[in-house]
Design a protein around this motif. Sequence first.
Motif, PDB file in Angstrom:
ATOM      1  N   HIS A 182      -1.459 -12.451   1.039  1.00 16.66           N
ATOM      2  CA  HIS A 182      -1.481 -14.045   2.152  1.00 16.66           C
ATOM      3  C   HIS A 182      -0.458 -13.971   1.952  1.00 16.66           C
ATOM      4  O   HIS A 182       0.410 -13.873   3.288  1.00 16.66           O
ATOM      5  CB  HIS A 182      -1.193 -15.159   0.672  1.00 16.66           C
ATOM      6  N   LEU A 184       1.202 -11.260   3.260  1.00 17.86           N
ATOM      7  CA  LEU A 184       1.979 -10.463   4.312  1.00 17.86           C
ATOM      8  C   LEU A 184       1.032 -10.735   5.662  1.00 17.86           C
ATOM      9  O   LEU A 184       2.139 -10.392   7.327  1.00 17.86           O
ATOM     10  CB  LEU A 184       0.475  -8.753   4.126  1.00 17.86           C
ATOM     11  N   ILE A 185       0.080 -11.537   4.999  1.00 21.52           N
ATOM     12  CA  ILE A 185      -0.151 -12.787   6.103  1.00 21.52           C
ATOM     13  C   ILE A 185       0.801 -13.159   7.210  1.00 21.52           C
ATOM     14  O   ILE A 185       1.210 -13.804   7.992  1.00 21.52           O
ATOM     15  CB  ILE A 185      -1.520 -13.305   6.218  1.00 21.52           C
ATOM     16  N   VAL A 188       2.803 -11.528   9.512  1.00 19.30           N
ATOM     17  CA  VAL A 188       2.344 -10.924  10.122  1.00 19.30           C
ATOM     18  C   VAL A 188       2.730 -12.474  11.613  1.00 19.30           C
ATOM     19  O   VAL A 188       2.522 -12.447  12.963  1.00 19.30           O
ATOM     20  CB  VAL A 188       1.120 -10.208  10.497  1.00 19.30           C
TER      21      VAL A 188
ATOM     22  N   LEU B  98      -0.373  -6.912  16.640  1.00 22.65           N
ATOM     23  CA  LEU B  98       0.019  -8.376  15.792  1.00 22.65           C
ATOM     24  C   LEU B  98      -1.423  -8.635  15.279  1.00 22.65           C
ATOM     25  O   LEU B  98      -1.663  -8.966  14.077  1.00 22.65           O
ATOM     26  CB  LEU B  98       0.843  -8.995  15.894  1.00 22.65           C
ATOM     27  N   VAL B 101      -3.684  -6.146  13.224  1.00 32.50           N
ATOM     28  CA  VAL B 101      -3.351  -6.616  12.052  1.00 32.50           C
ATOM     29  C   VAL B 101      -4.103  -7.685  11.096  1.00 32.50           C
ATOM     30  O   VAL B 101      -4.562  -7.815   9.595  1.00 32.50           O
ATOM     31  CB  VAL B 101      -2.035  -6.679  11.616  1.00 32.50           C
ATOM     32  N   LEU B 102      -3.579  -8.718  11.875  1.00 35.38           N
ATOM     33  CA  LEU B 102      -3.529  -9.923  10.864  1.00 35.38           C
ATOM     34  C   LEU B 102      -5.102 -10.293  10.667  1.00 35.38           C
ATOM     35  O   LEU B 102      -5.816 -10.689   9.797  1.00 35.38           O
ATOM     36  CB  LEU B 102      -3.233 -10.873  11.804  1.00 35.38           C
ATOM     37  N   LEU B 105      -6.802  -7.829   7.698  1.00 33.73           N
ATOM     38  CA  LEU B 105      -5.692  -8.714   6.827  1.00 33.73           C
ATOM     39  C   LEU B 105      -6.597 -10.276   5.988  1.00 33.73           C
ATOM     40  O   LEU B 105      -7.094 -10.060   5.274  1.00 33.73           O
ATOM     41  CB  LEU B 105      -4.693  -9.285   6.391  1.00 33.73           C
ATOM     42  N   LEU B 109      -9.381 -10.891   2.248  1.00 35.54           N
ATOM     43  CA  LEU B 109      -9.827 -11.926   2.108  1.00 35.54           C
ATOM     44  C   LEU B 109     -10.776 -11.980   0.820  1.00 35.54           C
ATOM     45  O   LEU B 109     -11.633 -12.085   1.549  1.00 35.54           O
ATOM     46  CB  LEU B 109      -8.886 -13.255   2.319  1.00 35.54           C
TER      47      LEU B 109
END
Lengths: 222, 109
Positions: A182, A184-185, A188, B98, B101-102, B105, B109
């Motif tokens: 979270h 890191l999100i 970004v 980006l 990457v997002l 990521l 979760l």
Amino acid sequence: MDSALVSDQAAYLPATVRVTAKILVVGHFAVGKTTYVSSLSEIRPLRTEETMTEAGALTDDLRGTEDKTTTTVAMDFGRLTLSESLVLYLFGTPGQQRFTRLWRDMTVGALGALVLADTRRLEQSFPVMAVLEEHGLPYAVAVNHFEGAPRFAEPEVREALDLLPETPLVTCDARDRISSTHALIALVQYLQARQTPPAPFPGGGRVGGGLGYPLRSSACPN
Amino acid sequence: MVRPYVVTDGRAYPTRNTFDLVTLVMAHPDRPLTGLSPEKRRVMELCLGGALSVAEVAGYLELPVSVTKVLLSDLVDSGHISARAPIPPAELPEVQLLQEVLDGLRARL
Ligand SMILES: Nc1nc2c(ncn2[C@@H]2O[C@H](COP(=O)(O)OP(=O)(O)OP(=O)(O)O)[C@@H](O)[C@H]2O)c(=O)[nH]1
Ligand SMILES: [Mg+2]
């Protein structure tokens, strides 16, 4: 290490990977950088060291002057495969060594940095943030909460750290993968918002500052 | 740790400076290893297994990044190693990177 084949312990990347990106994880001594990188990394975190003179030159530039004071700069890093073609590397380092080659290596081409902070010694984060600013590297701050550490309201932490209004501030537990993700999100999302200027508000609102993205959407619960 | 200059024949800097910490490198399996220094052989042995970043090569071999770059640079010159060319920014703008990457990521979760 000498007897075992080093290639046996390496975690190789699939041939489909075409893009690598890097993000720095910085902060003062014992703030949780290595823990954070370990929580997120899919490989056993690796470490490299560089011995430098105090002036930042590599030691072998000064052969014959071995009595010069030297310092060792270490970084540890981990890896996250984000898609078939994209891999993200996280580099963790104390980050106060502003003139070193290793620091330059880490910052060149980096997307941004996550600054880990500890509410028991917020002021120790200043040198690290100053170095990031010198390098023009955008960053977010994640308070790594230790048991027994004081909990302050967000405005207090912002003020103590002298953060710009747009700098994301989140809380995380560096030992926890989800919580660390979270954080890191949040970084970004911020990096992305910097790239895409907000659409002008109808009726001529403010320009700059107070951007319309949720600064705290990624703060972890608790 | 090995003294850098022993490993790199006295040079502190690579002959070319194209390596980033996250540049991916791979070894060519058909290249003879004869005549390579022990350190270069170790790089080859590691890199023959598949693609790794420059930082990972340094980490696994327990060498400073600066030394690793010199060794890799020599091995590129001799045709033993190739660096996977980065995607030019025109092809992958930072905004798009980006976003990827997002997405990656969030999927974790
Ligand atoms: N309670 C608690 N302990 C933590 C947390 N994160 C790290 N630690 C502990 O704090 C200590 C320091 O963490 P490290 O990850 O080694 O910190 P570091 O920033 O890498 O430290 P240096 O590399 O020495 O600067 C370790 O004993 C960790 O187990 C956390 O979120 N909560
Ligand atoms: Mg550490």
